[in-house]
Design an enzyme around this catalytic site. Sequence first.
Site, PDB file in Angstrom:
ATOM      1  N   CYS A 140       4.721   8.235   3.941  1.00  0.00           N
ATOM      2  CA  CYS A 140       3.763   9.316   4.215  1.00  0.00           C
ATOM      3  C   CYS A 140       3.961   9.854   5.641  1.00  0.00           C
ATOM      4  CB  CYS A 140       2.332   8.827   4.016  1.00  0.00           C
ATOM      5  SG  CYS A 140       1.138  10.184   3.853  1.00  0.00           S
ATOM      6  N   ASP A 209      -5.661   4.824   6.536  1.00  0.00           N
ATOM      7  CA  ASP A 209      -6.837   5.683   6.407  1.00  0.00           C
ATOM      8  C   ASP A 209      -8.106   4.902   6.642  1.00  0.00           C
ATOM      9  OD1 ASP A 209      -4.969   7.685   5.142  1.00  0.00           O
ATOM     10  OD2 ASP A 209      -6.924   8.687   5.114  1.00  0.00           O
TER      11      ASP A 209
HETATM   12  C1  RUB Z   1      -2.169  10.389   5.155  1.00  0.00           C
HETATM   13  C2  RUB Z   1      -1.922   8.909   5.297  1.00  0.00           C
HETATM   14  C3  RUB Z   1      -1.610   8.411   6.684  1.00  0.00           C
HETATM   15  C4  RUB Z   1      -2.925   7.960   7.357  1.00  0.00           C
HETATM   16  C5  RUB Z   1      -2.737   7.704   8.850  1.00  0.00           C
HETATM   17  O1  RUB Z   1      -2.672  10.723   3.879  1.00  0.00           O
HETATM   18  O2  RUB Z   1      -2.033   8.131   4.376  1.00  0.00           O
HETATM   19  O3  RUB Z   1      -0.751   7.307   6.634  1.00  0.00           O
HETATM   20  O4  RUB Z   1      -3.907   8.966   7.207  1.00  0.00           O
HETATM   21  O5  RUB Z   1      -2.389   8.882   9.508  1.00  0.00           O
HETATM   22  P1  RUB Z   1      -3.008  12.260   3.574  1.00  0.00           P
HETATM   23  P2  RUB Z   1      -2.681   9.106  11.070  1.00  0.00           P
HETATM   24  O6  RUB Z   1      -1.771  13.042   3.773  1.00  0.00           O
HETATM   25  O7  RUB Z   1      -3.476  12.248   2.136  1.00  0.00           O
HETATM   26  O8  RUB Z   1      -4.116  12.679   4.516  1.00  0.00           O
HETATM   27  O9  RUB Z   1      -1.970   8.035  11.792  1.00  0.00           O
HETATM   28  O10 RUB Z   1      -2.133  10.471  11.339  1.00  0.00           O
HETATM   29  O11 RUB Z   1      -4.168   9.049  11.264  1.00  0.00           O
END
Ligand code: RUB
Length: 332
Positions: A140, A209
């Site tokens: 991701c 998340d």
């Molecule tokens: C994004 C996702 C990321 C976390 C952490 O999912 O799973 O790994 O949100 O991201 P989506 P960060 O694309 O569905 O939002 O480190 O940027 O907070």
Amino acid sequence: MIIKMPSDELSKIIEKTAEDIKNMRIRGAGRIARAAVSCLKVVAERYDAKSVDDFVLKLDQVSRILLNTRPTAVSLSNGIRYVMFRVLRAKNKVSDVEELRKLTIDAASRFIENSMKAIRMIAEIGSKRIEDGDCILTHCHSTAVVEIIKRAWNEGKKVKVYSTETRPRFQGRITASLLGEVGIPVTLIIDSAARFVMNEVDVVLVGADAIAANGAVVNKIGTSLIALAAKEARTRVYVAAETYKFSPETLLGQLIRIEQRSPYEVIPEEELSKMKNVSVLNPAFDVTPPEYIDIIITEKGVIPPQAAAWILKEEFGWSFTKDLLEKYMTYR
Ligand code: RUB
């Protein structure tokens, strides 16, 4: 100076932020939280409140609209709580709306600043865990992960990265292009190729998340399968997460809600409509148990997942029950 805004214009800004989060134009747990808190800040700056109660009611309504956008990102509810807890605590003590307005703007600004600072700290702490020559697999797009890898690279560590494409929304392409831009060699793989390359990988590095009190990590769907493959290959799994992603509700035994998204992210509507007896399940996130995770890199330092409750204690105090319910759980 406060420039008040006609309420329909303000409503448009609120609706746009909520829509952008829901449709994932704003995505990634940290960015979602900052966008929601920025929206509260704009409301605090621009709402033409008739009284303190009217001001608080407006912030409360906006909070609830924002909370309904993406249910899994605990950062979103924790960001809103950070501001609203301070607003509710001060509401009966302030002399007028302007005093409460200022307090709200300050609280929102502080949350955003702390959040940006947390990412810088995570990059600094996390990059120490990356060694020269490491092969990193990520899934991701996580800002915290990208910042750690970029920092390690800037420190002269010659890393290489496997980035999963991350179906169905392909956030892995964002990761690949951000890392590639600074010169890091990145190989984009389909999600199901994770096990194929796992023996070559030194570290799996993912974002989060939400993190539960027992150290379970909720992240993009597929993370738990990758962690499973890593465990089999005896590859280390690191999670990078700001402390406002830790979920206080889980201290009381609640589960983190997993967002289910539209089937048409998986298959076009026309194609699905031609199939008989086929439905689609599209969970956006999954849960990786703590036993599959080696460390969680936070802005406060590196912890084993089993120490998640300690982080929650630091953030919210030990009064898990009555106080916690009253103070923090109004917004969820
Ligand atoms: C994004 C996702 C990321 C976390 C952490 O999912 O799973 O790994 O949100 O991201 P989506 P960060 O694309 O569905 O939002 O480190 O940027 O907070």
